[in-house]
Design an enzyme around this catalytic site. Structure first.
Site, mmCIF file in Angstrom:
data_model
loop_
_atom_site.group_PDB
_atom_site.id
_atom_site.type_symbol
_atom_site.label_atom_id
_atom_site.label_comp_id
_atom_site.label_asym_id
_atom_site.label_seq_id
_atom_site.Cartn_x
_atom_site.Cartn_y
_atom_site.Cartn_z
ATOM 1 C CB CYS A 275 -0.966 0.010 1.174
ATOM 2 S SG CYS A 275 -0.185 -0.201 2.759
ATOM 3 C CD GLN A 276 4.461 0.374 2.431
ATOM 4 O OE1 GLN A 276 3.969 -0.348 1.572
ATOM 5 N NE2 GLN A 276 4.855 -0.097 3.590
#
Ligand SMILES: C[S@@+](CC[C@H](N)C(=O)[O-])C[C@H]1O[C@@H](n2cnc3c(N)ncnc32)[C@H](O)[C@@H]1O
Length: 348
Positions: A83-84
């Site tokens: 998700c970064q």
């Protein structure tokens, strides 16, 4: 052994198995977890009945997934890509990397379209909703005949003792599907970790090597002694305040070096959640940061979830990354519940 109507799943980007564990609790038979991080094999296989495949999702073929499904009639592909790249702070800073990582959602999408499972689910950070890649993913699912719903789920509403909002998508080939809003009683830090044995900074519990907290420098030990639950570094005597804090007006840094409050939620668990200086990760009463076990429990992993083989060293960087990146087990259970109810409603 699964029944004819049980959902059989493959969990791509499985990590330590937070999503798998939750789906399993909801009655789903997760057969395979795929991740390129070899550190995920032990927790994934030790705590779940799924097999682990160490592989790059972008190099997988539909036949790898179909082999795991076997002759299952009702199938699910789950894919919580890293998700970064989608979080808002990285929007301008890491465009090059974003493009590489967005490709993982595209890889998942193309695998889904080749395999055509009964159900699809994914989870990620809310800003992904506004990205073209997500719109393309939803459009491709709809074009392939899937009914799709997505919502931002607030972890507190599903009983998570943590502030954590996540974008969740479900898709079904069977008919219209909806992520219902639920509102469970609020669970606190006290409800979750108060029963663990006390430990000192830098020490581990004799019976649970994961119940270990990072050591603190002499200055940080003094700082945490002056930290109030829910307070900030402004509670400290002036000589303990770091120059970067003292210069700052206070608008950007108040949430570092904090203690949690017993009767509230924990902050979002991150990959750095074991460090006192990295957020409000101080224990509410003991002079230390939370332990890795406490972080895992705040992510709703069971007290005895095994993360490393007995006797093997505990590495804070690795375990912090695995625990902070995990999908909370409760979120997996919520998603699994939605899918199993939907299946029943469609006559299975
Ligand atoms: C958000 S975490 C997944 C959390 C996991 N689904 C859970 O339930 O705990 C993302 C995972 O994707 C993995 N990953 C990153 N790039 C990958 C790739 N190209 N192929 C397979 N796994 C990858 C990372 O190692 C990490 O474990």
């Amino acid at each position: 052994m699964s029944s004819e109507s049980q959902i059989v799943a493959v969990d791509m980007f499985c990590g330590v198995g937070g999503l798998t564990h939750g789906l399993t609790k909801a009655g789903i038979d997760v057969r395979l977890g795929v991740d390129l991080d070899p550190a995920c094999r032990f927790p994934m296989e030790q705590n779940n009945s799924a097999k682990f495949l160490e592989a790059d999702v972008s190099e997988l073929c539909a036949s790898d997934i179909l082999a795991a499904f076997g002759d299952a009639k009702v199938t699910l592909m789950a894919g919580c890509a890293p998700c970064q790249p989608f979080s808002s702070y990285s929007q301008s800073a890491r465009r090059e990397k974003q493009h590489a990582d967005w490709g993982l959602l595209a890889s998942f999408s193309s695998l889904v379209l080749s395999v055509r499972p009964t159900f699809v689910t994914m989870e990620n950070v809310p800003p992904l909703r506004k990205q073209e890649i997500f719109e393309q993913f939803v459009a491709a699912l709809k074009e392939a005949g899937y009914h799709v719903d997505f919502e931002v789920v607030d972890g507190r509403d599903i009983g998570l003792p943590q502030r954590r909002q996540r974008l969740v998508l479900v898709a079904s080939i069977l008919g219209p599907i909806k992520l219902p809003k639920i509102s469970k009683p609020k669970v606190t830090v006290r409800d979750t970790i108060a029963g663990l044995p006390p430990i000192a900074a830098g020490k581990a519990d004799a019976t649970d090597p994961l119940h270990v907290s990072a050591s603190l420098s002499a200055t940080n030990l003094k700082r945490i002694r002056h930290s109030k639950p829910g307070g900030t570094w402004r509670d400290w005597p002036r000589d303990l305040v770091a120059p970067c804090h003292a210069r700052d007006t206070g608008s950007t840094y108040p949430s570092v070096y904090g203690r949690m409050e017993w009767d509230g939620p924990a902050p979002t668990m991150t990959t750095q959640c074991y460090g006192f200086g990295n957020g409000r990760f101080g224990h509410p009463a003991q002079d230390r940061a939370i332990s890795l076990r406490e972080a895992a429990m705040l992510q709703s992993f069971p007290r005895d979830y095994a993360f490393v083989p007995r006797g093997k060293p505990i590495n804070f960087n690795t375990l912090g990354r695995l625990i902070g990146n995990a999908v909370p087990v409760l979120l997996g259970e919520y998603i699994g519940g939605v899918l199993t109810e939907h299946l029943k409603a469609h006559g299975h």
